[in-house]
Design a protein around this motif. Structure first.
Motif, PDB file in Angstrom:
ATOM      1  N   GLY A  17       0.826  -1.199   0.000  1.00 37.25           N
ATOM      2  CA  GLY A  17       0.000   0.000   0.000  1.00 37.25           C
ATOM      3  C   GLY A  17       0.858   1.246   0.000  1.00 37.25           C
ATOM      4  O   GLY A  17       1.978   1.242   0.524  1.00 37.25           O
ATOM      5  N   VAL A  36      -3.627   0.501  -3.094  1.00 35.64           N
ATOM      6  CA  VAL A  36      -3.452  -0.732  -2.328  1.00 35.64           C
ATOM      7  C   VAL A  36      -3.451  -1.893  -3.327  1.00 35.64           C
ATOM      8  O   VAL A  36      -4.299  -1.942  -4.223  1.00 35.64           O
ATOM      9  CB  VAL A  36      -4.574  -0.920  -1.279  1.00 35.64           C
ATOM     10  CG1 VAL A  36      -4.439  -2.250  -0.562  1.00 35.64           C
ATOM     11  CG2 VAL A  36      -4.580   0.239  -0.279  1.00 35.64           C
ATOM     12  N   ASP A  38      -4.178  -5.224  -5.152  1.00 36.39           N
ATOM     13  CA  ASP A  38      -5.462  -5.930  -5.237  1.00 36.39           C
ATOM     14  C   ASP A  38      -5.600  -7.014  -4.180  1.00 36.39           C
ATOM     15  O   ASP A  38      -6.637  -7.151  -3.545  1.00 36.39           O
ATOM     16  CB  ASP A  38      -5.643  -6.553  -6.627  1.00 36.39           C
ATOM     17  CG  ASP A  38      -5.908  -5.511  -7.705  1.00 36.39           C
ATOM     18  OD1 ASP A  38      -6.259  -4.363  -7.366  1.00 36.39           O
ATOM     19  OD2 ASP A  38      -5.750  -5.853  -8.894  1.00 36.39           O
ATOM     20  N   ASN A  41      -6.701  -5.536  -0.843  1.00 39.43           N
ATOM     21  CA  ASN A  41      -7.914  -4.727  -0.708  1.00 39.43           C
ATOM     22  C   ASN A  41      -8.831  -5.311   0.362  1.00 39.43           C
ATOM     23  O   ASN A  41      -8.845  -6.518   0.586  1.00 39.43           O
ATOM     24  CB  ASN A  41      -8.683  -4.678  -2.037  1.00 39.43           C
ATOM     25  CG  ASN A  41      -8.079  -3.691  -3.011  1.00 39.43           C
ATOM     26  OD1 ASN A  41      -7.305  -2.821  -2.635  1.00 39.43           O
ATOM     27  ND2 ASN A  41      -8.426  -3.837  -4.279  1.00 39.43           N
ATOM     28  N   HIS A  42      -9.566  -4.449   1.022  1.00 38.47           N
ATOM     29  CA  HIS A  42     -10.561  -4.829   2.037  1.00 38.47           C
ATOM     30  C   HIS A  42      -9.927  -5.462   3.277  1.00 38.47           C
ATOM     31  O   HIS A  42     -10.525  -6.305   3.933  1.00 38.47           O
ATOM     32  CB  HIS A  42     -11.630  -5.745   1.432  1.00 38.47           C
ATOM     33  CG  HIS A  42     -12.277  -5.156   0.215  1.00 38.47           C
ATOM     34  ND1 HIS A  42     -13.126  -4.067   0.274  1.00 38.47           N
ATOM     35  CD2 HIS A  42     -12.166  -5.459  -1.096  1.00 38.47           C
ATOM     36  CE1 HIS A  42     -13.527  -3.745  -0.931  1.00 38.47           C
ATOM     37  NE2 HIS A  42     -12.954  -4.575  -1.796  1.00 38.47           N
ATOM     38  N   GLY A  46      -6.089   0.710   3.287  1.00 38.44           N
ATOM     39  CA  GLY A  46      -6.445   2.005   2.697  1.00 38.44           C
ATOM     40  C   GLY A  46      -6.959   2.980   3.743  1.00 38.44           C
ATOM     41  O   GLY A  46      -6.585   4.156   3.743  1.00 38.44           O
ATOM     42  N   ASP A  75     -15.131   1.174  -6.510  1.00 42.70           N
ATOM     43  CA  ASP A  75     -14.567   0.830  -5.202  1.00 42.70           C
ATOM     44  C   ASP A  75     -13.904   2.047  -4.561  1.00 42.70           C
ATOM     45  O   ASP A  75     -14.088   2.318  -3.377  1.00 42.70           O
ATOM     46  CB  ASP A  75     -13.550  -0.305  -5.304  1.00 42.70           C
ATOM     47  CG  ASP A  75     -14.192  -1.670  -5.442  1.00 42.70           C
ATOM     48  OD1 ASP A  75     -15.406  -1.796  -5.165  1.00 42.70           O
ATOM     49  OD2 ASP A  75     -13.482  -2.620  -5.816  1.00 42.70           O
ATOM     50  N   PHE A  79     -14.939   4.110  -1.237  1.00 41.76           N
ATOM     51  CA  PHE A  79     -13.933   4.271  -0.188  1.00 41.76           C
ATOM     52  C   PHE A  79     -13.827   5.724   0.264  1.00 41.76           C
ATOM     53  O   PHE A  79     -13.873   6.012   1.451  1.00 41.76           O
ATOM     54  CB  PHE A  79     -12.572   3.765  -0.697  1.00 41.76           C
ATOM     55  CG  PHE A  79     -11.419   4.138   0.190  1.00 41.76           C
ATOM     56  CD1 PHE A  79     -11.233   3.526   1.412  1.00 41.76           C
ATOM     57  CD2 PHE A  79     -10.516   5.115  -0.205  1.00 41.76           C
ATOM     58  CE1 PHE A  79     -10.160   3.872   2.239  1.00 41.76           C
ATOM     59  CE2 PHE A  79      -9.444   5.470   0.602  1.00 41.76           C
ATOM     60  CZ  PHE A  79      -9.265   4.847   1.832  1.00 41.76           C
TER      61      PHE A  79
END
Length: 107
Positions: A17, A36, A38, A41-42, A46, A75, A79
């Protein structure tokens, strides 16, 4: 300001990131970028990066932060909305959005 998040693995450290902002010539605003990987992610990376950017920008006395987001990047738009940014169309057209947040009211 530039922040990175790294992870350690068998091949060494890998950047997963990155977030930065650049103070604009008006010295009261800054433009941000958050990326960030892939695979990461989540996982909250971020949000941690954005919170650190916002905190640092506020401590520097900046009044506003903004970033450019492709209208198709749903996305990222979700965010930045979750982080408190307002979204508007860019003067260049609706394909490019501007995410903007007030850090401190103008005097």
């Amino acid at each position: 300001m530039h922040l990175i998040v790294v992870t350690s693995g068998a091949a060494g450290e890998t950047v997963v990131g990155s977030a930065r902002y650049v103070i604009q010539p008006d010295r009261s605003s800054c433009e941000f970028v958050v990326v960030v990987a892939d695979k990461w992610n989540h996982h909250g990376i971020g949000h941690q990066l954005m919170n650190a950017l916002l905190s640092c920008a506020k401590s520097q006395g900046l009044q506003e932060m903004y970033g450019r987001v492709l209208g198709s990047n749903l996305d990222m738009l979700q965010f930045v909305k979750a982080c408190g940014f307002e979204i508007s169309d860019s003067p260049e057209g609706p394909w490019l959005k501007i995410a903007r947040i007030v850090l401190q009211p103008r005097a």
